[in-house]
Scaffold this active site. Structure first.
Site, PDB file in Angstrom:
ATOM      1  N   GLY A  20      35.107 -31.901 -15.047  1.00  0.00           N
ATOM      2  CA  GLY A  20      35.315 -30.687 -14.260  1.00  0.00           C
ATOM      3  C   GLY A  20      36.285 -30.843 -13.113  1.00  0.00           C
ATOM      4  O   GLY A  20      36.102 -30.306 -12.030  1.00  0.00           O
ATOM      5  N   HIS A  29      34.876 -36.395  -0.460  1.00  0.00           N
ATOM      6  CA  HIS A  29      35.472 -35.411   0.448  1.00  0.00           C
ATOM      7  C   HIS A  29      34.471 -34.813   1.421  1.00  0.00           C
ATOM      8  O   HIS A  29      34.708 -33.740   1.955  1.00  0.00           O
ATOM      9  CB  HIS A  29      36.124 -34.284  -0.378  1.00  0.00           C
ATOM     10  N   ALA A  64      30.948 -28.339 -18.958  1.00  0.00           N
ATOM     11  CA  ALA A  64      30.180 -29.534 -18.584  1.00  0.00           C
ATOM     12  C   ALA A  64      28.687 -29.309 -18.794  1.00  0.00           C
ATOM     13  O   ALA A  64      27.982 -30.197 -19.291  1.00  0.00           O
ATOM     14  CB  ALA A  64      30.472 -29.867 -17.125  1.00  0.00           C
TER      15      ALA A  64
HETATM   16  C1  BV8 Z   1      44.993 -38.396   1.546  1.00  0.00           C
HETATM   17  C2  BV8 Z   1      37.257 -30.948   0.735  1.00  0.00           C
HETATM   18  C3  BV8 Z   1      46.026 -40.186   2.681  1.00  0.00           C
HETATM   19  C4  BV8 Z   1      37.592 -29.697   1.468  1.00  0.00           C
HETATM   20  C5  BV8 Z   1      39.209 -31.490  -0.653  1.00  0.00           C
HETATM   21  C6  BV8 Z   1      51.544 -35.961  -3.451  1.00  0.00           C
HETATM   22  C7  BV8 Z   1      52.186 -34.785  -3.116  1.00  0.00           C
HETATM   23  C8  BV8 Z   1      51.684 -33.919  -2.139  1.00  0.00           C
HETATM   24  C9  BV8 Z   1      50.514 -34.247  -1.464  1.00  0.00           C
HETATM   25  C10 BV8 Z   1      49.885 -35.411  -1.825  1.00  0.00           C
HETATM   26  C11 BV8 Z   1      50.380 -36.272  -2.781  1.00  0.00           C
HETATM   27  N1  BV8 Z   1      49.527 -37.338  -2.868  1.00  0.00           N
HETATM   28  C12 BV8 Z   1      48.536 -37.176  -2.005  1.00  0.00           C
HETATM   29  C13 BV8 Z   1      48.735 -36.001  -1.359  1.00  0.00           C
HETATM   30  C14 BV8 Z   1      47.944 -35.402  -0.353  1.00  0.00           C
HETATM   31  C15 BV8 Z   1      46.762 -34.625  -0.898  1.00  0.00           C
HETATM   32  C16 BV8 Z   1      46.826 -34.171  -2.321  1.00  0.00           C
HETATM   33  O1  BV8 Z   1      46.288 -34.822  -3.215  1.00  0.00           O
HETATM   34  N2  BV8 Z   1      47.418 -33.036  -2.568  1.00  0.00           N
HETATM   35  C17 BV8 Z   1      47.443 -32.519  -3.907  1.00  0.00           C
HETATM   36  C18 BV8 Z   1      47.196 -31.025  -3.877  1.00  0.00           C
HETATM   37  C19 BV8 Z   1      48.759 -32.913  -4.553  1.00  0.00           C
HETATM   38  N3  BV8 Z   1      45.632 -35.502  -0.743  1.00  0.00           N
HETATM   39  C20 BV8 Z   1      45.098 -35.607   0.487  1.00  0.00           C
HETATM   40  O2  BV8 Z   1      45.554 -35.059   1.468  1.00  0.00           O
HETATM   41  C21 BV8 Z   1      43.889 -36.500   0.589  1.00  0.00           C
HETATM   42  N4  BV8 Z   1      44.082 -37.423   1.667  1.00  0.00           N
HETATM   43  O3  BV8 Z   1      45.748 -38.494   0.608  1.00  0.00           O
HETATM   44  O4  BV8 Z   1      44.975 -39.260   2.622  1.00  0.00           O
HETATM   45  C22 BV8 Z   1      47.092 -39.463   3.446  1.00  0.00           C
HETATM   46  C23 BV8 Z   1      46.877 -39.211   4.790  1.00  0.00           C
HETATM   47  C24 BV8 Z   1      47.891 -38.574   5.501  1.00  0.00           C
HETATM   48  C25 BV8 Z   1      49.071 -38.164   4.874  1.00  0.00           C
HETATM   49  C26 BV8 Z   1      49.246 -38.390   3.486  1.00  0.00           C
HETATM   50  C27 BV8 Z   1      48.256 -39.041   2.752  1.00  0.00           C
HETATM   51  C28 BV8 Z   1      42.657 -35.654   0.932  1.00  0.00           C
HETATM   52  C29 BV8 Z   1      42.303 -34.825  -0.273  1.00  0.00           C
HETATM   53  C30 BV8 Z   1      40.945 -34.168  -0.006  1.00  0.00           C
HETATM   54  C31 BV8 Z   1      41.132 -32.681   0.227  1.00  0.00           C
HETATM   55  N5  BV8 Z   1      39.818 -32.055   0.322  1.00  0.00           N
HETATM   56  N6  BV8 Z   1      37.964 -30.971  -0.546  1.00  0.00           N
HETATM   57  C32 BV8 Z   1      37.071 -28.485   0.762  1.00  0.00           C
HETATM   58  O5  BV8 Z   1      36.444 -28.604  -0.310  1.00  0.00           O
HETATM   59  O6  BV8 Z   1      37.305 -27.401   1.326  1.00  0.00           O
HETATM   60  S1  BV8 Z   1      39.969 -31.458  -2.157  1.00  0.00           S
HETATM   61  C33 BV8 Z   1      39.393 -30.065  -2.925  1.00  0.00           C
HETATM   62  O7  BV8 Z   1      40.326 -29.665  -3.870  1.00  0.00           O
HETATM   63  C34 BV8 Z   1      38.146 -30.345  -3.690  1.00  0.00           C
HETATM   64  O8  BV8 Z   1      37.297 -31.280  -3.092  1.00  0.00           O
HETATM   65  C35 BV8 Z   1      38.662 -30.830  -4.997  1.00  0.00           C
HETATM   66  O9  BV8 Z   1      38.787 -32.212  -5.000  1.00  0.00           O
HETATM   67  C36 BV8 Z   1      40.048 -30.270  -5.038  1.00  0.00           C
HETATM   68  C37 BV8 Z   1      40.118 -29.292  -6.162  1.00  0.00           C
HETATM   69  O10 BV8 Z   1      40.131 -30.082  -7.274  1.00  0.00           O
HETATM   70  P1  BV8 Z   1      39.042 -29.926  -8.437  1.00  0.00           P
HETATM   71  O11 BV8 Z   1      37.725 -30.386  -7.972  1.00  0.00           O
HETATM   72  O12 BV8 Z   1      39.652 -30.606  -9.593  1.00  0.00           O
HETATM   73  O13 BV8 Z   1      38.921 -28.358  -8.657  1.00  0.00           O
HETATM   74  P2  BV8 Z   1      39.945 -27.422  -9.433  1.00  0.00           P
HETATM   75  O14 BV8 Z   1      39.535 -26.018  -9.180  1.00  0.00           O
HETATM   76  O15 BV8 Z   1      41.345 -27.851  -9.129  1.00  0.00           O
HETATM   77  O16 BV8 Z   1      39.676 -27.794 -10.974  1.00  0.00           O
HETATM   78  C38 BV8 Z   1      38.436 -27.497 -11.562  1.00  0.00           C
HETATM   79  C39 BV8 Z   1      38.573 -27.831 -13.033  1.00  0.00           C
HETATM   80  O17 BV8 Z   1      37.312 -27.581 -13.659  1.00  0.00           O
HETATM   81  C40 BV8 Z   1      39.585 -26.970 -13.721  1.00  0.00           C
HETATM   82  O18 BV8 Z   1      40.518 -27.793 -14.411  1.00  0.00           O
HETATM   83  C41 BV8 Z   1      38.771 -26.138 -14.723  1.00  0.00           C
HETATM   84  O19 BV8 Z   1      39.413 -25.988 -15.986  1.00  0.00           O
HETATM   85  C42 BV8 Z   1      37.539 -26.958 -14.891  1.00  0.00           C
HETATM   86  N7  BV8 Z   1      36.320 -26.190 -15.156  1.00  0.00           N
HETATM   87  C43 BV8 Z   1      35.984 -24.941 -14.736  1.00  0.00           C
HETATM   88  N8  BV8 Z   1      34.753 -24.610 -15.180  1.00  0.00           N
HETATM   89  C44 BV8 Z   1      34.302 -25.691 -15.887  1.00  0.00           C
HETATM   90  C45 BV8 Z   1      35.293 -26.681 -15.881  1.00  0.00           C
HETATM   91  N9  BV8 Z   1      35.156 -27.859 -16.511  1.00  0.00           N
HETATM   92  C46 BV8 Z   1      34.001 -28.070 -17.178  1.00  0.00           C
HETATM   93  N10 BV8 Z   1      32.993 -27.162 -17.227  1.00  0.00           N
HETATM   94  C47 BV8 Z   1      33.119 -25.961 -16.610  1.00  0.00           C
HETATM   95  N11 BV8 Z   1      32.111 -25.067 -16.690  1.00  0.00           N
END
Ligand code: BV8
Ligand code: ZN
Length: 250
Positions: free
Chosen positions: A187, A120, A231
Site C-alpha cells: 500500500g 514518519h 491489501a
Molecule cells: C528526508 C508524515 C533527509 C506527514 C510523510 C528527491 C527529490 C525531491 C525530494 C526528495 C528526494 N529525495 C528525498 C526527498 C525529500 C522527500 C521526498 O521523498 N520527497 C518525495 C515526494 C520525492 N523526503 C523527505 O523530505 C524525508 N526526509 O529525506 O530527510 C533530508 C533532509 C533535508 C533535506 C533533504 C533531505 C521526509 C519524508 C517524510 C514526509 N512525511 N508523512 C503526514 O503524514 O502528514 S510522507 C507521507 O507521504 C506519508 O507518510 C507517506 O509516506 C507519503 C505518501 O506515500 P504513500 O504512503 O505511499 O501514500 P500514497 O497515497 O502515495 O500511495 C498509496 C498507495 O496505496 C497508492 O499507490 C495506491 O494505489 C495504493 N492503495 C490504495 N488503496 C489500496 C492500495 N494498496 C493496497 N490496498 C488498498 N486498498
C-alpha cells in the site's frame, strides 16, 4: 477471493527467517482513511506535500494545524482492517520480523502489531516546535495552534518533507532491510524517500521482494512478485500461506 501462489513465492516464505514489511497509506484505505493521492482533491489548491512541510507551518500554522486536526478527528471513527490484522499476525511466524510503517494513523498498533517502527511519527502525539518537548495534554487556549509554556507553537509529532527521520528508527529499519530475506511492500506508491529505498537495500542483499498495491509503482520492476490487489483482501491469504508453510497446517 481465491489465489494461487507460485512455487518460488511459497518456497521464499517457507525458508525466510527475517521478514520486513513496509506499509504506506494504501494499507489504511480500507479502514476509510484517505491515501495521500486521495487527499489532494480535498485540500483545494494545496497538496499534502505542500502542507506537510515546516515552511507551510511557519507561513500558515493555523491551516496546517487544522489539516492535522481534520485527519486526527477521523482516527477514533475508523478501525484496523483485515490487512492490518494479517500483518500483525505475521510477526509470530518469523525469527526476525519488523513492520516499518510510513503511516501516522496508529492503526497497526491498534491491530496488535508490536515489532514495528513508525518512520514518519504519529498523528496522536504533539510536540513543541521550538523546545521540542512532547505535549501530553493540549493547553486550553483560543489560539490556534496552541502554544507551549516556552511560547513555541505546538505541532503534530510527525516528520514533514525536508525533515530528518528519527535516527534510531531509521537505523533499525536499515538494519532489518540489510538482513531480511523476505520483504513485503504494502500500500505504498514507493515515491517517498528514504522509505522507498528499503526495498532496494533488501534486494541488494538477495531478499525475495513482494509488492501489494492497487497500482504499479515506480519500483514494481524490482519485485519478485507484484499483487495488484487490495491489501485487506490479499494479506489474509498471504498470512494463510505463511502459516501453512511454517507450521504445515492450516
Ligand atoms: C528526508 C508524515 C533527509 C506527514 C510523510 C528527491 C527529490 C525531491 C525530494 C526528495 C528526494 N529525495 C528525498 C526527498 C525529500 C522527500 C521526498 O521523498 N520527497 C518525495 C515526494 C520525492 N523526503 C523527505 O523530505 C524525508 N526526509 O529525506 O530527510 C533530508 C533532509 C533535508 C533535506 C533533504 C533531505 C521526509 C519524508 C517524510 C514526509 N512525511 N508523512 C503526514 O503524514 O502528514 S510522507 C507521507 O507521504 C506519508 O507518510 C507517506 O509516506 C507519503 C505518501 O506515500 P504513500 O504512503 O505511499 O501514500 P500514497 O497515497 O502515495 O500511495 C498509496 C498507495 O496505496 C497508492 O499507490 C495506491 O494505489 C495504493 N492503495 C490504495 N488503496 C489500496 C492500495 N494498496 C493496497 N490496498 C488498498 N486498498
Ligand atoms: Zn516549548
Amino acid at each position: 477471493m481465491s489465489m494461487v501462489f507460485s512455487s518460488d513465492f511459497i518456497e521464499a516464505i517457507r525458508s525466510a527467517q527475517s521478514c520486513l514489511v513496509l506499509t504506506g497509506a494504501g494499507v489504511s484505505a480500507e479502514s476509510g482513511l484517505m491515501t495521500f493521492r486521495g487527499m489532494q482533491g480535498l485540500w483545494d489548491d494545496f497538496n499534502p506535500q505542500e502542507l506537510a512541510t515546516p515552511e507551510a507551518f511557519a507561513c500558515d500554522p493555523k491551516k496546517v494545524w487544522e489539516w492535522y486536526q481534520w485527519r486526527r478527528e477521523k482516527l477514533p471513527l475508523v478501525q484496523p482492517n483485515p490487512g492490518h490484522l494479517a500483518i500483525a499476525e505475521m510477526e509470530k511466524y518469523f525469527q526476525n520480523f519488523l513492520l516499518v510503517t510510513q503511516n501516522i494513523d496508529g492503526l497497526h498498533q491498534r491491530a496488535g502489531s508490536v515489532k514495528m517502527v513508525e518512520l514518519h511519527g504519529n498523528l496522536n502525539r504533539n510536540k513543541c516546535s521550538r523546545c521540542g518537548i512532547m505535549i501530553e495534554t493540549l493547553p486550553d487556549s483560543d489560539e490556534v495552534p496552541p502554544r507551549c509554556k516556552c511560547g513555541g507553537r505546538i505541532r503534530p509529532d510527525v516528520v514533514w518533507f525536508g525533515e530528518m527521520l528519527p535516527e534510531a528508527t531509521l537505523k533499525k529499519a536499515w538494519q532489518m532491510a540489510g538482513m531480511a530475506d523476505l520483504l513485503f511492500s504494502v500500500g505504498t506508491s514507493s515515491v517517498v524517500q528514504p522509505a522507498a529505498s528499503l526495498g532496494l537495500v533488501a534486494r541488494n542483499n538477495g531478499a525475495f521482494l513482494i509488492e501489494v498495491n492497487l497500482e504499479k509503482t515506480e519500483l514494481s520492476g524490482m519485485f519478485n512478485q507484484v499483487f495488484l490487489e487490495k491489501a485487506g483482501q490479499i494479506m489474509p491469504l498471504i498470512l494463510e500461506e505463511i502459516v501453512k508453510a511454517k507450521t504445515g497446517k492450516y
